[in-house]
Design an enzyme around this catalytic site. Sequence first.
Site, PDB file in Angstrom:
ATOM      1  N   GLU A 176       0.815  -1.224   0.000  1.00  0.00           N
ATOM      2  CA  GLU A 176       0.000   0.000   0.000  1.00  0.00           C
ATOM      3  C   GLU A 176       0.843   1.266   0.000  1.00  0.00           C
ATOM      4  O   GLU A 176       1.222   1.775   1.050  1.00  0.00           O
ATOM      5  CB  GLU A 176      -0.946   0.014   1.215  1.00  0.00           C
ATOM      6  CG  GLU A 176      -1.832   1.264   1.252  1.00  0.00           C
ATOM      7  CD  GLU A 176      -2.782   1.342   2.455  1.00  0.00           C
ATOM      8  OE1 GLU A 176      -2.733   0.442   3.303  1.00  0.00           O
ATOM      9  OE2 GLU A 176      -3.552   2.299   2.508  1.00  0.00           O
ATOM     10  N   LYS A 218      -2.404  -1.949  -3.285  1.00  0.00           N
ATOM     11  CA  LYS A 218      -3.461  -1.090  -2.724  1.00  0.00           C
ATOM     12  C   LYS A 218      -3.045   0.367  -2.908  1.00  0.00           C
ATOM     13  O   LYS A 218      -2.421   0.966  -2.035  1.00  0.00           O
ATOM     14  CB  LYS A 218      -3.668  -1.423  -1.243  1.00  0.00           C
ATOM     15  CG  LYS A 218      -4.665  -0.522  -0.520  1.00  0.00           C
ATOM     16  CD  LYS A 218      -5.076  -1.080   0.827  1.00  0.00           C
ATOM     17  CE  LYS A 218      -5.921  -0.096   1.593  1.00  0.00           C
ATOM     18  NZ  LYS A 218      -6.563  -0.657   2.775  1.00  0.00           N
TER      19      LYS A 218
HETATM   20  C1  5MM Z   1      -8.016   1.647   8.517  1.00  0.00           C
HETATM   21  O1  5MM Z   1      -7.026   2.643   8.368  1.00  0.00           O
HETATM   22  C2  5MM Z   1      -5.693   2.191   8.091  1.00  0.00           C
HETATM   23  C3  5MM Z   1      -4.691   3.037   8.807  1.00  0.00           C
HETATM   24  O2  5MM Z   1      -4.816   2.857  10.129  1.00  0.00           O
HETATM   25  P1  5MM Z   1      -3.703   3.535  11.088  1.00  0.00           P
HETATM   26  O3  5MM Z   1      -3.505   4.952  10.591  1.00  0.00           O
HETATM   27  O4  5MM Z   1      -4.324   3.478  12.413  1.00  0.00           O
HETATM   28  O5  5MM Z   1      -2.475   2.703  10.968  1.00  0.00           O
HETATM   29  C4  5MM Z   1      -5.321   2.452   6.642  1.00  0.00           C
HETATM   30  O6  5MM Z   1      -4.053   1.911   6.336  1.00  0.00           O
HETATM   31  C5  5MM Z   1      -6.304   1.862   5.730  1.00  0.00           C
HETATM   32  O7  5MM Z   1      -6.170   0.476   5.713  1.00  0.00           O
HETATM   33  C6  5MM Z   1      -6.139   2.350   4.312  1.00  0.00           C
HETATM   34  O8  5MM Z   1      -5.508   3.594   4.211  1.00  0.00           O
HETATM   35  C7  5MM Z   1      -7.480   2.460   3.679  1.00  0.00           C
HETATM   36  O9  5MM Z   1      -8.300   3.237   4.501  1.00  0.00           O
HETATM   37  P2  5MM Z   1      -9.146   4.390   3.816  1.00  0.00           P
HETATM   38  O10 5MM Z   1      -9.929   4.962   4.962  1.00  0.00           O
HETATM   39  O11 5MM Z   1      -8.160   5.352   3.209  1.00  0.00           O
HETATM   40  O12 5MM Z   1      -9.989   3.701   2.783  1.00  0.00           O
END
Ligand code: 5MM
Length: 340
Positions: A176, A218
């Site tokens: 990601e 991702k």
């Molecule tokens: C769920 O949020 C994840 C990040 O958590 P932390 O900041 O607590 O580590 C994040 O990595 C998430 O998996 C992805 O960015 C996708 O989340 P969004 O909200 O951007 O779809």
Amino acid sequence: MEDNLKETARAMVTPGKGILAADESTGNIEKKFAKLGVPSTEETRRQYRELLFTTPGLGMHISGVILYDETFHQSTSGGKSFLKLLTEEGVLPGIKVDEGTTGFAGSEVEKTTKGLEGLPKRMPEYAKKGAKFAKWRAIYTIGDGFPSDRLIQQNAKDLAAYAKICQESGVVPIVEPEVLMDGNHSIDACKEATRRVLVAVFEELSNTDVSIEGMILKPNMVVPGEAHARKASPEEIADATLNLLKEVLPSNLPGIAFLSGGQSEIEATENLNAMAEVGPHPWKLTFSYGRALQSSTLKKWNGKKENVYEAQKAFYHRAKMNGLATLGKYKREMEQELLS
Ligand code: 5MM
């Protein structure tokens, strides 16, 4: 081993389904709960995750769930481990293995990701306990002189090292690299930054001998900054994103699971749908949303047991809408279904 990786990667991007990112770290979910006045304790976090994972029909539109370490070890109030529950629903359990971000090389803006140290030891343990895939997130800010080449190189190396460690344990890496929406930059600036990032990431994945067929990317969609003067239409976003991805990604990558990155729930669904509609593409396209799958669910729940049914309805609805979007079959009118 290689065949298992490929099989899992393909299952994660099954058409009609996508990945729930429920891997908020404690600090992150605490902020989300605080906005609603819900206290964040190990038990309230467990209750909220139980709500998500016991949603009836979860496995119809969700292929996998990314868990945070605390959740990975938790169980339902009835005593069934979340891992068992998800597996019985046909949903693959995954684990976030990065340990958040930290300042990079004295920069006040740029951040790199922690957690590689000790990962070769942690990964086989997660695999043994049942993790089928893992996730590591690197972030990039757009600004004057950012993202820097140095950060791009460092994050690419770390993402590749992580991916290799995953695959050595039979775990599919979700790679990601997220170019953040923060700022007022144009869609073109996002495209250029995302290009530099993805080129470097795939170069390092190749240098590190990561099996491309045994991983999932991702990425962010190519969008203007959230403070940019003009919003882009789903067609513009689809066009910019797909043009770039076709230019820089290998065609043997099994799938791309987009993050939502601060888009609203409906924007994230519409943008994914616009991309799927103009397929077929060399790779499967799906979602791995956190906020765009959970925002209305979290609000409906509001920490109260009596709201669980309505909150699960909202969550199922979002999962279904995004599942349809992976097929290019979403229509805005379908949002009404939730009200019926
Ligand atoms: C769920 O949020 C994840 C990040 O958590 P932390 O900041 O607590 O580590 C994040 O990595 C998430 O998996 C992805 O960015 C996708 O989340 P969004 O909200 O951007 O779809």
